[in-house]
Design a protein around this motif. Structure first.
Motif, PDB file in Angstrom:
ATOM      1  N   ARG A  74       0.813  -1.211   0.000  1.00 46.30           N
ATOM      2  CA  ARG A  74       0.000   0.000   0.000  1.00 46.30           C
ATOM      3  C   ARG A  74       0.851   1.268   0.000  1.00 46.30           C
ATOM      4  N   ASN A  75       1.966   1.265   0.747  1.00 47.72           N
ATOM      5  CA  ASN A  75       2.785   2.477   0.876  1.00 47.72           C
ATOM      6  C   ASN A  75       3.404   2.924  -0.449  1.00 47.72           C
ATOM      7  N   SER A  76       3.715   1.984  -1.324  1.00 44.35           N
ATOM      8  CA  SER A  76       4.317   2.355  -2.614  1.00 44.35           C
ATOM      9  C   SER A  76       3.345   2.179  -3.788  1.00 44.35           C
ATOM     10  N   ASN A  77       2.135   1.687  -3.483  1.00 45.11           N
ATOM     11  CA  ASN A  77       1.127   1.449  -4.515  1.00 45.11           C
ATOM     12  C   ASN A  77       1.684   0.564  -5.635  1.00 45.11           C
ATOM     13  N   SER A  78       2.374  -0.512  -5.234  1.00 41.57           N
ATOM     14  CA  SER A  78       2.972  -1.432  -6.197  1.00 41.57           C
ATOM     15  C   SER A  78       2.930  -2.854  -5.635  1.00 41.57           C
ATOM     16  N   TYR A  79       3.355  -3.806  -6.448  1.00 43.33           N
ATOM     17  CA  TYR A  79       3.416  -5.205  -6.014  1.00 43.33           C
ATOM     18  C   TYR A  79       4.865  -5.619  -5.826  1.00 43.33           C
ATOM     19  N   ALA A  80       5.140  -6.297  -4.710  1.00 45.24           N
ATOM     20  CA  ALA A  80       6.489  -6.799  -4.432  1.00 45.24           C
ATOM     21  C   ALA A  80       6.517  -8.299  -4.712  1.00 45.24           C
ATOM     22  N   PRO A  81       7.565  -8.778  -5.404  1.00 51.58           N
ATOM     23  CA  PRO A  81       7.663 -10.206  -5.720  1.00 51.58           C
ATOM     24  C   PRO A  81       8.291 -11.003  -4.572  1.00 51.58           C
ATOM     25  N   TYR A  82       7.818 -12.236  -4.413  1.00 50.84           N
ATOM     26  CA  TYR A  82       8.373 -13.144  -3.400  1.00 50.84           C
ATOM     27  C   TYR A  82       8.537 -14.522  -4.017  1.00 50.84           C
ATOM     28  N   ASN A  83       9.595 -15.237  -3.595  1.00 48.49           N
ATOM     29  CA  ASN A  83       9.955 -16.514  -4.205  1.00 48.49           C
ATOM     30  C   ASN A  83       9.441 -17.717  -3.409  1.00 48.49           C
ATOM     31  N   LYS A  84       9.840 -18.908  -3.854  1.00 49.56           N
ATOM     32  CA  LYS A  84       9.400 -20.158  -3.222  1.00 49.56           C
ATOM     33  C   LYS A  84       9.774 -20.228  -1.743  1.00 49.56           C
ATOM     34  N   ASP A  85      10.987 -19.789  -1.392  1.00 55.49           N
ATOM     35  CA  ASP A  85      11.405 -19.870   0.012  1.00 55.49           C
ATOM     36  C   ASP A  85      10.505 -19.031   0.903  1.00 55.49           C
ATOM     37  N   TRP A  86      10.146 -17.853   0.438  1.00 61.53           N
ATOM     38  CA  TRP A  86       9.248 -16.978   1.190  1.00 61.53           C
ATOM     39  C   TRP A  86       7.883 -17.634   1.318  1.00 61.53           C
ATOM     40  N   ILE A  87       7.394 -18.237   0.236  1.00 62.11           N
ATOM     41  CA  ILE A  87       6.096 -18.915   0.243  1.00 62.11           C
ATOM     42  C   ILE A  87       6.112 -20.061   1.256  1.00 62.11           C
ATOM     43  N   LYS A  88       7.174 -20.856   1.251  1.00 65.33           N
ATOM     44  CA  LYS A  88       7.264 -21.974   2.202  1.00 65.33           C
ATOM     45  C   LYS A  88       7.285 -21.468   3.643  1.00 65.33           C
ATOM     46  N   GLU A  89       7.981 -20.375   3.884  1.00 68.85           N
ATOM     47  CA  GLU A  89       8.014 -19.803   5.238  1.00 68.85           C
ATOM     48  C   GLU A  89       6.618 -19.365   5.665  1.00 68.85           C
ATOM     49  N   LYS A  90       5.885 -18.707   4.772  1.00 64.87           N
ATOM     50  CA  LYS A  90       4.528 -18.249   5.093  1.00 64.87           C
ATOM     51  C   LYS A  90       3.580 -19.427   5.300  1.00 64.87           C
ATOM     52  N   ILE A  91       3.728 -20.491   4.510  1.00 67.11           N
ATOM     53  CA  ILE A  91       2.905 -21.686   4.693  1.00 67.11           C
ATOM     54  C   ILE A  91       3.204 -22.308   6.056  1.00 67.11           C
ATOM     55  N   TYR A  92       4.479 -22.390   6.410  1.00 67.79           N
ATOM     56  CA  TYR A  92       4.866 -22.965   7.698  1.00 67.79           C
ATOM     57  C   TYR A  92       4.200 -22.198   8.840  1.00 67.79           C
ATOM     58  N   ILE A  93       4.258 -20.873   8.783  1.00 68.89           N
ATOM     59  CA  ILE A  93       3.644 -20.041   9.829  1.00 68.89           C
ATOM     60  C   ILE A  93       2.133 -20.268   9.876  1.00 68.89           C
ATOM     61  N   LEU A  94       1.499 -20.293   8.711  1.00 72.90           N
ATOM     62  CA  LEU A  94       0.052 -20.508   8.637  1.00 72.90           C
ATOM     63  C   LEU A  94      -0.335 -21.846   9.247  1.00 72.90           C
ATOM     64  N   LEU A  95       0.357 -22.924   8.860  1.00 70.43           N
ATOM     65  CA  LEU A  95       0.012 -24.255   9.364  1.00 70.43           C
ATOM     66  C   LEU A  95       0.312 -24.389  10.850  1.00 70.43           C
ATOM     67  N   ARG A  96       1.376 -23.751  11.320  1.00 65.01           N
ATOM     68  CA  ARG A  96       1.693 -23.783  12.742  1.00 65.01           C
ATOM     69  C   ARG A  96       0.574 -23.104  13.549  1.00 65.01           C
ATOM     70  N   ARG A  97       0.083 -21.972  13.047  1.00 65.00           N
ATOM     71  CA  ARG A  97      -1.026 -21.273  13.724  1.00 65.00           C
ATOM     72  C   ARG A  97      -2.286 -22.128  13.738  1.00 65.00           C
ATOM     73  N   GLN A  98      -2.574 -22.780  12.597  1.00 67.99           N
ATOM     74  CA  GLN A  98      -3.763 -23.625  12.533  1.00 67.99           C
ATOM     75  C   GLN A  98      -3.647 -24.808  13.495  1.00 67.99           C
ATOM     76  N   ALA A  99      -2.451 -25.379  13.602  1.00 69.39           N
ATOM     77  CA  ALA A  99      -2.251 -26.511  14.504  1.00 69.39           C
ATOM     78  C   ALA A  99      -2.405 -26.075  15.962  1.00 69.39           C
ATOM     79  N   ALA A 100      -1.974 -24.868  16.287  1.00 72.95           N
ATOM     80  CA  ALA A 100      -2.104 -24.355  17.653  1.00 72.95           C
ATOM     81  C   ALA A 100      -3.573 -24.136  18.026  1.00 72.95           C
ATOM     82  N   LYS A 101      -4.392 -23.772  17.035  1.00 74.59           N
ATOM     83  CA  LYS A 101      -5.824 -23.557  17.281  1.00 74.59           C
ATOM     84  C   LYS A 101      -6.572 -24.862  17.463  1.00 74.59           C
ATOM     85  N   ASN A 102      -6.074 -25.930  16.825  1.00 74.35           N
ATOM     86  CA  ASN A 102      -6.747 -27.240  16.843  1.00 74.35           C
ATOM     87  C   ASN A 102      -5.835 -28.316  17.409  1.00 74.35           C
ATOM     88  N   PRO A 103      -5.568 -28.275  18.710  1.00 79.66           N
ATOM     89  CA  PRO A 103      -4.621 -29.267  19.274  1.00 79.66           C
ATOM     90  C   PRO A 103      -5.152 -30.680  19.276  1.00 79.66           C
TER      91      PRO A 103
END
Length: 103
Positions: A74-103
């Motif tokens: 939003r601050n630059s009104n543009s799109y920033a690119p992210y690679n596979k490693d970034w995607i895997k890190e974000k997936i890991y965080i997402l799944l970890r949060r979901q697992a914490a909600k559903n023990p």
């Protein structure tokens, strides 16, 4: 909530390229997981229930010819690119949060 575009090229041929867009990074990461789950369903059509672990999901991501995200800044009104490693890190965080909600 940052609009996110997922760019996917599963095969080596350029005509396998597709894209999807999502309202947030988390929705996009869920979309990557769903893409893998759909792949597993095609591979195992007669299996009623399919399970997998995160390393199998990451192997799937790694074997794609290309996978990247464009996330709206939003601050630059543009799109920033992210690679596979970034995607895997974000997936890991997402799944970890979901697992914490559903023990």
């Amino acid at each position: 909530m940052s609009h996110t575009i997922l760019l996917v090229q599963p095969g080596v041929k350029p005509d396998t390229r597709t894209y999807s867009d999502y309202e947030s990074v988390n929705e996009c990461m869920e979309g990557v997981c769903k893409m893998y789950e759909d792949h597993l369903k095609r591979q195992n059509p007669n299996t009623p229930s399919i399970t997998y672990d995160i390393s199998q999901l990451f192997d799937f991501v790694d074997q794609l010819t290309d996978l990247s995200c464009l996330v709206y800044q939003r601050n630059s009104n543009s799109y920033a690119p992210y690679n596979k490693d970034w995607i895997k890190e974000k997936i890991y965080i997402l799944l970890r949060r979901q697992a914490a909600k559903n023990p």
